[in-house]
Motif scaffolding. Structure first.
Motif, PDB file in Angstrom:
ATOM      1  N   TYR A 168     136.937 -52.954  82.097  1.00 23.05           N
ATOM      2  CA  TYR A 168     137.453 -52.272  80.906  1.00 23.05           C
ATOM      3  C   TYR A 168     137.059 -53.014  79.623  1.00 23.05           C
ATOM      4  N   LYS A 169     135.990 -53.756  79.637  1.00 24.05           N
ATOM      5  CA  LYS A 169     135.583 -54.463  78.428  1.00 24.05           C
ATOM      6  C   LYS A 169     135.210 -53.476  77.329  1.00 24.05           C
ATOM      7  N   LYS A 170     134.683 -52.317  77.727  1.00 27.73           N
ATOM      8  CA  LYS A 170     134.403 -51.248  76.768  1.00 27.73           C
ATOM      9  C   LYS A 170     135.018 -49.969  77.316  1.00 27.73           C
ATOM     10  N   SER A 171     135.922 -49.367  76.553  1.00 30.28           N
ATOM     11  CA  SER A 171     136.657 -48.215  77.056  1.00 30.28           C
ATOM     12  C   SER A 171     135.738 -47.038  77.384  1.00 30.28           C
ATOM     13  N   GLU A 172     134.648 -46.860  76.582  1.00 35.92           N
ATOM     14  CA  GLU A 172     133.760 -45.729  76.815  1.00 35.92           C
ATOM     15  C   GLU A 172     133.092 -45.825  78.185  1.00 35.92           C
ATOM     16  N   SER A 173     132.578 -46.995  78.518  1.00 38.19           N
ATOM     17  CA  SER A 173     131.917 -47.158  79.810  1.00 38.19           C
ATOM     18  C   SER A 173     132.935 -47.097  80.948  1.00 38.19           C
ATOM     19  N   PHE A 174     134.151 -47.581  80.694  1.00 40.57           N
ATOM     20  CA  PHE A 174     135.193 -47.499  81.723  1.00 40.57           C
ATOM     21  C   PHE A 174     135.506 -46.034  82.031  1.00 40.57           C
ATOM     22  N   ASN A 175     135.705 -45.251  80.986  1.00 38.01           N
ATOM     23  CA  ASN A 175     136.024 -43.836  81.171  1.00 38.01           C
ATOM     24  C   ASN A 175     134.931 -43.129  81.976  1.00 38.01           C
TER      25      ASN A 175
ATOM     26  N   VAL B 257     143.831 -45.766  82.822  1.00 41.42           N
ATOM     27  CA  VAL B 257     143.459 -44.698  83.747  1.00 41.42           C
ATOM     28  C   VAL B 257     143.963 -43.365  83.214  1.00 41.42           C
ATOM     29  N   VAL B 258     145.211 -43.345  82.732  1.00 42.52           N
ATOM     30  CA  VAL B 258     145.773 -42.122  82.163  1.00 42.52           C
ATOM     31  C   VAL B 258     144.932 -41.654  80.991  1.00 42.52           C
ATOM     32  N   GLU B 259     144.558 -42.572  80.114  1.00 47.03           N
ATOM     33  CA  GLU B 259     143.790 -42.203  78.930  1.00 47.03           C
ATOM     34  C   GLU B 259     142.388 -41.717  79.288  1.00 47.03           C
ATOM     35  N   ALA B 260     141.824 -42.250  80.361  1.00 50.11           N
ATOM     36  CA  ALA B 260     140.489 -41.814  80.785  1.00 50.11           C
ATOM     37  C   ALA B 260     140.538 -40.438  81.446  1.00 50.11           C
ATOM     38  N   LEU B 261     141.632 -40.151  82.132  1.00 49.67           N
ATOM     39  CA  LEU B 261     141.722 -38.881  82.846  1.00 49.67           C
ATOM     40  C   LEU B 261     141.934 -37.689  81.924  1.00 49.67           C
ATOM     41  N   LYS B 262     142.676 -37.911  80.836  1.00 49.99           N
ATOM     42  CA  LYS B 262     142.964 -36.846  79.869  1.00 49.99           C
ATOM     43  C   LYS B 262     143.548 -35.617  80.562  1.00 49.99           C
ATOM     44  N   GLU B 263     142.816 -34.500  80.560  1.00 45.58           N
ATOM     45  CA  GLU B 263     143.380 -33.258  81.094  1.00 45.58           C
ATOM     46  C   GLU B 263     143.602 -33.316  82.606  1.00 45.58           C
TER      47      GLU B 263
END
Length: 347
Positions: free
Chosen positions: A233-240, A266-272
């Motif tokens: 998770y060092k970069k949120s974009e690549s983690f997502n 994880v919640v923030e990456a999943l979104k919908e």
């Protein structure tokens, strides 16, 4: 009951105060006859020395160091500072000095450098988080060579040189997480998500996963598939992107077990997708609490980092002040937190 002084004991035994002092503190030479006389009186009066008075008299300052990850980079560790402060308020007037040292939990070298710096300060004891197993075992061995006591918390390591462990039974913790997931799903595919950890060198994650998998293995006619992924998770974009790719590769996933305190990412990456996937994770960090209340995280297991640190320091302080034995381990209860009972944990 009468409180006997060294002078009283000397008069009763018919010896000098210096002789009594040497017997009590086991230093210097004492004749066998004098030793027998003093020991006889001590047994008769059931003499018990006052360790606090002894410590104040010799003006000894005991140095306790706490080595833990930087809370600025992971808020899970924030409560630990409060625990150090509480212990300091309780024991500082009795000759106990507390010092905190932090390291970057994403860098093995930071842990090693910080630990060596602490050893160089010559503390009497260290309370540490052994995030990196092999490196931590080496550090604990170095402490043993220098007669520095070591207690560990949060993460267990197998070392003959550590004095005690404080935390949860991580294997059972994983089984509890699995039971919770089973209650929600009944069947499906579960993803175990490790974040920002070197899994091969992270015993705490391995134990949680072993416990989690063992629960489902023990079920009769289990209708589950379990798969694991290690993400950064060092970069949120690549983690997502990585998490979504993992889900695309495993489209039947309907549950995720997050093994550290970052369930919120994880919640923030999943979104919908968050409403269709059950999430069980760890720890009462702010964003986890928010998503738990919103129903996007189903359960959190509370590891109580503040209590772990306070108890670790309490055991060490009482060892030096009162000669109390340090227990080999203290396993804390595995608390299950839901949206319904979260407020009780926040008071």
């Amino acid at each position: 009951m009468k409180k006997y002084t060294i002078k009283d004991i000397a008069q009763l035994a018919g010896v000098s105060k210096g002789t009594v002092d040497r017997v009590l503190h086991k230093r210097g030479k004492v004749s066998e006859i004098a030793l027998e006389k003093v020991t006889k009186i001590l047994n008769e009066i059931d003499y018990k020395p006052n360790p606090i008075a002894k410590n104040l008299k010799i003006n000894k300052i005991y140095k306790l160091a706490v080595v833990l990850p930087d809370a600025q980079k992971d808020s899970y560790w924030e409560p630990c500072s409060g625990a150090i402060k509480e212990a300091e308020n309780e024991f500082q007037h009795f000759g106990i000095e507390f010092n905190k040292f932090v390291f970057d939990e994403s860098e093995t070298s930071s842990f090693i450098e910080t630990s060596l710096t602490v050893i160089a300060t010559k503390p009497d004891a260290i309370l540490m988080v052994p995030l990196f197993q092999k490196e931590a075992i080496n550090i604990v061995a170095k402490c043993n060579e220098k007669n520095i006591k070591v207690s560990i918390f949060n993460n267990y390591i197998d070392s003959n040189h550590s004095n005690n462990f404080i935390g949860q039974d991580l294997y059972q913790s994983g089984r509890v997480a699995a039971r919770l997931m089973d209650m929600i799903l009944k069947k499906g595919t579960i993803g175990i998500v490790h974040i920002d950890e070197d899994y091969q060198n992270a015993t705490h994650l391995q134990e949680k996963e072993k416990g989690f998998r063992s629960y489902f293995s023990s079920l009769n006619n289990s209708d589950y598939n379990i798969t694991t992924v290690n993400l950064s998770y060092k970069k949120s974009e690549s983690f997502n992107t990585s998490l979504l790719t993992f889900l695309d590769q495993n489209p039947s996933i309907n549950g995720i077990f997050v093994t550290i305190s970052k369930s919120y990412v994880v919640v923030e990456a999943l979104k919908e997708r968050a409403d269709t996937i059950a999430i069980v994770g760890y720890d009462l960090v702010k964003k986890n609490i928010d998503y738990l209340k919103q129903g996007q995280i189903d359960f959190l297991i509370h590891q109580k980092p503040k209590q772990q640190v306070y108890m670790g320091l309490h055991y060490l302080a009482e060892y030096f002040l009162f000669d109390k034995e340090i227990p080999s381990q203290l396993l804390l209860p595995i608390d299950i937190v839901t949206s319904e009972n979260i407020d009780g944990y926040l008071k």
